[in-house]
Scaffold this motif. Structure first.
Motif, PDB file in Angstrom:
ATOM      1  N   ARG A   4      -1.346 -38.325  14.499  1.00 37.40           N
ATOM      2  CA  ARG A   4      -2.134 -37.382  15.144  1.00 37.40           C
ATOM      3  C   ARG A   4      -3.148 -37.887  16.112  1.00 37.40           C
ATOM      4  O   ARG A   4      -3.587 -37.215  17.237  1.00 37.40           O
ATOM      5  N   ASN A   5      -3.770 -39.065  15.636  1.00 37.71           N
ATOM      6  CA  ASN A   5      -5.099 -39.888  16.175  1.00 37.71           C
ATOM      7  C   ASN A   5      -4.172 -40.308  17.446  1.00 37.71           C
ATOM      8  O   ASN A   5      -4.916 -40.417  18.627  1.00 37.71           O
ATOM      9  N   HIS A   6      -3.246 -40.949  17.137  1.00 40.74           N
ATOM     10  CA  HIS A   6      -2.227 -41.582  18.760  1.00 40.74           C
ATOM     11  C   HIS A   6      -1.876 -40.342  19.394  1.00 40.74           C
ATOM     12  O   HIS A   6      -1.983 -40.775  20.951  1.00 40.74           O
ATOM     13  N   TYR A   7      -1.437 -39.185  19.016  1.00 36.15           N
ATOM     14  CA  TYR A   7      -0.963 -38.440  19.425  1.00 36.15           C
ATOM     15  C   TYR A   7      -2.556 -37.751  20.826  1.00 36.15           C
ATOM     16  O   TYR A   7      -2.208 -37.665  22.151  1.00 36.15           O
ATOM     17  N   ILE A   8      -3.241 -37.861  19.677  1.00 38.06           N
ATOM     18  CA  ILE A   8      -4.189 -37.234  20.478  1.00 38.06           C
ATOM     19  C   ILE A   8      -4.807 -38.204  21.919  1.00 38.06           C
ATOM     20  O   ILE A   8      -5.628 -37.792  23.383  1.00 38.06           O
ATOM     21  N   LEU A  61      -6.301 -28.665  19.589  1.00 43.35           N
ATOM     22  CA  LEU A  61      -5.498 -29.190  19.695  1.00 43.35           C
ATOM     23  C   LEU A  61      -6.234 -30.425  17.905  1.00 43.35           C
ATOM     24  O   LEU A  61      -6.134 -30.602  16.893  1.00 43.35           O
ATOM     25  N   ARG A  62      -7.530 -31.045  18.940  1.00 46.64           N
ATOM     26  CA  ARG A  62      -8.268 -32.480  17.781  1.00 46.64           C
ATOM     27  C   ARG A  62      -8.960 -31.593  17.188  1.00 46.64           C
ATOM     28  O   ARG A  62      -8.856 -32.299  15.522  1.00 46.64           O
ATOM     29  N   ASN A  63      -9.463 -30.464  16.932  1.00 38.28           N
ATOM     30  CA  ASN A  63      -9.849 -29.632  15.952  1.00 38.28           C
ATOM     31  C   ASN A  63      -9.124 -28.174  15.617  1.00 38.28           C
ATOM     32  O   ASN A  63      -9.519 -27.814  14.216  1.00 38.28           O
ATOM     33  N   ALA A  64      -7.521 -28.541  15.299  1.00 38.42           N
ATOM     34  CA  ALA A  64      -6.852 -28.342  15.029  1.00 38.42           C
ATOM     35  C   ALA A  64      -7.047 -28.717  12.921  1.00 38.42           C
ATOM     36  O   ALA A  64      -7.045 -29.705  13.195  1.00 38.42           O
ATOM     37  N   SER A  65      -6.318 -27.777  12.381  1.00 35.76           N
ATOM     38  CA  SER A  65      -6.327 -27.849  11.094  1.00 35.76           C
ATOM     39  C   SER A  65      -5.137 -28.363  10.171  1.00 35.76           C
ATOM     40  O   SER A  65      -4.059 -28.842  11.576  1.00 35.76           O
ATOM     41  N   ASP A  66      -5.089 -29.662   9.703  1.00 42.32           N
ATOM     42  CA  ASP A  66      -3.967 -30.318   9.550  1.00 42.32           C
ATOM     43  C   ASP A  66      -2.835 -29.882   9.349  1.00 42.32           C
ATOM     44  O   ASP A  66      -1.691 -29.601   9.254  1.00 42.32           O
ATOM     45  N   ALA A  68      -2.581 -26.475  10.831  1.00 46.22           N
ATOM     46  CA  ALA A  68      -2.315 -25.785  11.935  1.00 46.22           C
ATOM     47  C   ALA A  68      -1.507 -27.163  13.194  1.00 46.22           C
ATOM     48  O   ALA A  68      -1.331 -26.761  14.196  1.00 46.22           O
ATOM     49  N   TRP A  69      -2.254 -27.627  11.823  1.00 44.42           N
ATOM     50  CA  TRP A  69      -1.297 -29.376  13.240  1.00 44.42           C
ATOM     51  C   TRP A  69       0.111 -29.186  14.118  1.00 44.42           C
ATOM     52  O   TRP A  69       0.181 -29.616  15.267  1.00 44.42           O
ATOM     53  N   GLU A  70       0.774 -28.865  13.425  1.00 46.58           N
ATOM     54  CA  GLU A  70       2.463 -29.362  13.831  1.00 46.58           C
ATOM     55  C   GLU A  70       2.443 -28.479  14.619  1.00 46.58           C
ATOM     56  O   GLU A  70       2.968 -27.664  16.041  1.00 46.58           O
ATOM     57  N   ASP A  71       2.227 -27.076  14.598  1.00 42.01           N
ATOM     58  CA  ASP A  71       2.318 -25.409  15.211  1.00 42.01           C
ATOM     59  C   ASP A  71       1.487 -25.812  16.641  1.00 42.01           C
ATOM     60  O   ASP A  71       2.213 -25.459  18.128  1.00 42.01           O
ATOM     61  N   MET A  72       0.087 -26.190  16.747  1.00 46.10           N
ATOM     62  CA  MET A  72      -0.694 -26.957  17.958  1.00 46.10           C
ATOM     63  C   MET A  72      -0.128 -27.822  18.563  1.00 46.10           C
ATOM     64  O   MET A  72       0.019 -27.948  20.139  1.00 46.10           O
ATOM     65  N   LYS A  73       0.507 -28.733  17.846  1.00 42.36           N
ATOM     66  CA  LYS A  73       0.796 -30.452  18.731  1.00 42.36           C
ATOM     67  C   LYS A  73       2.050 -29.536  19.666  1.00 42.36           C
ATOM     68  O   LYS A  73       2.284 -29.512  20.794  1.00 42.36           O
TER      69      LYS A  73
END
Length: 95
Positions: A4-8, A61-66, A68-73
């Motif tokens: 997640r951090n790498h993607y952001i 995306l940065r503020n998405a919960s764990d 919701a992360w995949e859907d937001m990504k």
């Protein structure tokens, strides 16, 4: 670094590249003749709008919960393609 951090960070780096391109184009606008300046300014405004939309999506995306992360990504990936194409199109009109 997590995926997640790498993607952001990668997305942020891309936006930083856009910021550098916008600054280059701004210099061209400042040096252009009156007629060209109007057209360049329009393209520059379009590039800034695309960048601003991308930054807003990245913030979401940065503020998405764990959870919701995949859907937001997935949504960000689709939006990023659209932003990238529009940004590249606006930038190509400068050349």
């Amino acid at each position: 670094m997590s995926e997640r951090n790498h993607y952001i960070e990668k997305a942020k780096a891309n936006i930083d590249e856009w910021n550098a391109e916008i600054e280059k184009m701004k210099a061209k606008v400042d040096q252009a003749e009156a007629d060209a300046k109007i057209q360049y300014q329009k393209q520059l405004d379009e590039m800034r709008a695309q960048r601003d939309e991308a930054e807003a999506k990245l913030k979401e995306l940065r503020n998405a919960s764990d959870e919701a992360w995949e859907d937001m990504k997935a949504g960000f990936d689709k939006a990023w393609d659209s932003f990238s194409n529009a940004f590249a199109s606006a930038m190509s009109r400068f050349k």
